[in-house]
Write a protein that holds these residues in place. Structure first.
Motif, short mmCIF file in Angstrom:
data_model
loop_
_atom_site.label_atom_id
_atom_site.label_comp_id
_atom_site.label_asym_id
_atom_site.label_seq_id
_atom_site.Cartn_x
_atom_site.Cartn_y
_atom_site.Cartn_z
N THR A 76 1.30 -1.02 0.23
CA THR A 76 -0.23 -0.09 -0.08
C THR A 76 1.03 0.89 -0.09
O THR A 76 0.44 2.35 -0.81
CB THR A 76 -0.74 -0.27 1.16
OG1 THR A 76 -1.77 -0.96 1.30
CG2 THR A 76 -1.41 1.18 1.65
N THR B 95 -13.57 13.84 4.32
CA THR B 95 -13.13 12.94 3.35
C THR B 95 -13.22 13.07 2.12
O THR B 95 -14.68 13.34 1.60
CB THR B 95 -14.07 11.46 4.14
OG1 THR B 95 -13.57 10.55 4.89
CG2 THR B 95 -12.97 10.52 3.00
N TYR C 242 -13.13 11.82 -2.20
CA TYR C 242 -13.79 11.35 -3.15
C TYR C 242 -13.30 11.94 -4.58
O TYR C 242 -13.62 13.23 -4.82
CB TYR C 242 -15.32 11.08 -2.80
CG TYR C 242 -15.47 10.38 -1.18
CD1 TYR C 242 -15.69 9.16 -1.50
CD2 TYR C 242 -15.95 11.45 -0.54
CE1 TYR C 242 -15.43 8.91 -0.41
CE2 TYR C 242 -15.76 11.14 0.87
CZ TYR C 242 -16.75 9.51 1.69
OH TYR C 242 -16.63 9.12 2.55
N ASP D 138 -10.56 5.28 -6.20
CA ASP D 138 -10.15 5.68 -4.85
C ASP D 138 -10.97 4.47 -4.04
O ASP D 138 -10.63 3.63 -3.45
CB ASP D 138 -10.38 7.02 -4.15
CG ASP D 138 -11.67 7.40 -3.78
OD1 ASP D 138 -12.16 7.78 -5.77
OD2 ASP D 138 -12.10 8.08 -3.46
N ASN D 139 -12.36 4.99 -4.36
CA ASN D 139 -13.41 3.71 -3.68
C ASN D 139 -13.49 2.58 -4.60
O ASN D 139 -13.72 1.13 -3.21
CB ASN D 139 -14.72 3.84 -4.66
CG ASN D 139 -15.70 5.53 -3.40
OD1 ASN D 139 -15.18 5.32 -3.05
ND2 ASN D 139 -16.33 5.80 -4.04
N GLY E 50 -9.76 1.50 -2.31
CA GLY E 50 -9.15 1.73 -1.11
C GLY E 50 -8.52 2.91 -0.39
O GLY E 50 -8.15 2.66 0.68
N ARG E 51 -7.40 3.01 -1.65
CA ARG E 51 -6.98 3.94 -1.17
C ARG E 51 -6.86 5.57 -2.22
O ARG E 51 -7.48 5.11 -3.10
CB ARG E 51 -5.38 3.74 -2.43
CG ARG E 51 -4.80 2.21 -1.18
CD ARG E 51 -3.56 2.12 -1.71
NE ARG E 51 -3.55 1.23 -3.15
CZ ARG E 51 -4.29 0.02 -3.56
NH1 ARG E 51 -4.07 -0.87 -2.90
NH2 ARG E 51 -4.45 0.12 -4.57
N LYS F 279 -7.39 8.72 7.09
CA LYS F 279 -8.87 8.48 6.66
C LYS F 279 -9.17 8.15 5.44
O LYS F 279 -10.21 7.89 4.89
CB LYS F 279 -9.67 9.34 6.81
CG LYS F 279 -9.97 10.89 6.61
CD LYS F 279 -11.17 11.58 6.93
CE LYS F 279 -10.54 12.13 8.13
NZ LYS F 279 -11.90 12.22 9.20
N ASN G 273 -8.45 2.11 3.08
CA ASN G 273 -9.16 1.46 3.87
C ASN G 273 -8.78 0.91 4.95
O ASN G 273 -7.93 0.62 5.13
CB ASN G 273 -9.77 0.68 2.66
CG ASN G 273 -11.23 -0.52 3.37
OD1 ASN G 273 -10.76 -1.02 4.08
ND2 ASN G 273 -12.36 -0.23 2.65
N HIS H 231 -8.85 -1.48 5.60
CA HIS H 231 -8.49 -3.45 5.76
C HIS H 231 -6.81 -3.13 5.13
O HIS H 231 -6.15 -4.43 4.64
CB HIS H 231 -9.17 -4.26 4.99
CG HIS H 231 -8.81 -3.53 3.24
ND1 HIS H 231 -10.35 -3.08 2.48
CD2 HIS H 231 -8.28 -3.37 1.93
CE1 HIS H 231 -10.51 -2.44 1.08
NE2 HIS H 231 -9.01 -2.95 1.03
N TRP H 232 -6.06 -2.68 4.81
CA TRP H 232 -4.60 -2.37 4.31
C TRP H 232 -3.93 -1.53 4.98
O TRP H 232 -2.54 -2.10 4.75
CB TRP H 232 -4.25 -1.08 2.73
CG TRP H 232 -5.97 -1.22 1.76
CD1 TRP H 232 -6.08 0.04 1.54
CD2 TRP H 232 -5.53 -2.07 0.92
NE1 TRP H 232 -6.96 -0.33 0.06
CE2 TRP H 232 -6.85 -2.11 -0.44
CE3 TRP H 232 -4.45 -3.13 0.96
CZ2 TRP H 232 -6.89 -2.48 -1.38
CZ3 TRP H 232 -5.03 -3.72 -0.47
CH2 TRP H 232 -5.67 -4.56 -1.21
#
Length: 207
Positions: free
Chosen positions: A105, A164, A166, A172-173, A176-177, A193, A196, A198-199
């Motif tokens: 990541t 946040t 977008y 990005d969605n 997740g980065r 923030k 995601n 999970h990274w």
């Protein structure tokens, strides 16, 4: 296993032995090419004879467990913790990222920052009614720097909602980065923030 047996039931002339014998052979009457597989069934199931349906079900279960184990091993092998030897060659933002997120990541974050240098952003002064209804507090137009002889793509819109950002490209969605457009707006800064969770760095993974 049930659907497999149902298919076999329509082809009994090709699978006569399982229906002819009271119990599956479990390797006692196996040819050499398949004897290893049958003996493994025997070891897994124990000495008691099992029905053909039971053996097939155990075989399917074993395949599922083996696949899950291989997936776990593959995912865990791809996780790399922060490499301290790279610290001096990285930007401060990348080093901050590496303290929280995985090495992979961090590398992608640094590439996004490098690509972001080829873009410029301008804050949009007036928000539309639709943006206000969606909770957008700020918006930016992000365009590629114009090079001679090139036809730059249309600008992307980066919106800020609840702190946040977008991007309209949705990369990005999907990843997740933060992408290069968001990093252009952030000036290359690391904002946790935007990632995601999970990274985050982990030593083991539940698949």
């Amino acid at each position: 296993a049930a659907s497999y047996l149902q298919e076999l039931a329509t082809e009994k002339h090709r699978w006569g032995a399982p229906w002819r014998l009271e119990h599956f052979t479990l390797g006692y009457e196996a040819s050499s090419p398949v004897e290893g597989s049958f003996s493994s069934f025997k070891r897994a199931l124990g000495d008691e004879p099992k029905s053909f349906a039971g053996v097939v079900q155990e075989h399917v279960k074993k395949d599922i467990e083996k696949t899950q184990m291989e997936r776990r091993r593959l995912v865990n092998a791809s996780i790399r913790a922060h490499d301290v030897t790279l610290k001096s060659a990285r930007s401060d933002a990348a080093n901050q990222c590496a303290q929280v997120f995985s090495e992979d990541t961090t590398e992608k974050f640094e590439l996004a920052n490098q690509d972001a240098q080829d873009y410029v952003c301008v804050e949009i002064g007036t928000l539309s009614e639709e943006q206000i209804q969606r909770g957008v507090s700020r918006a930016y137009s992000v365009s590629r720097r114009v090079h001679v002889g090139t036809n730059p793509p249309p600008p992307r819109i980066v919106e800020e909602i609840n702190g946040t950002k977008y991007c309209s490209c949705l990369k990005d969605n999907n990843s997740g980065r933060p992408d290069k457009h968001i990093q252009c707006v952030l000036g290359g800064a690391f904002v946790e923030k935007q990632f995601n969770p999970h990274w985050k760095v982990a030593t083991d993974v539940e698949v």
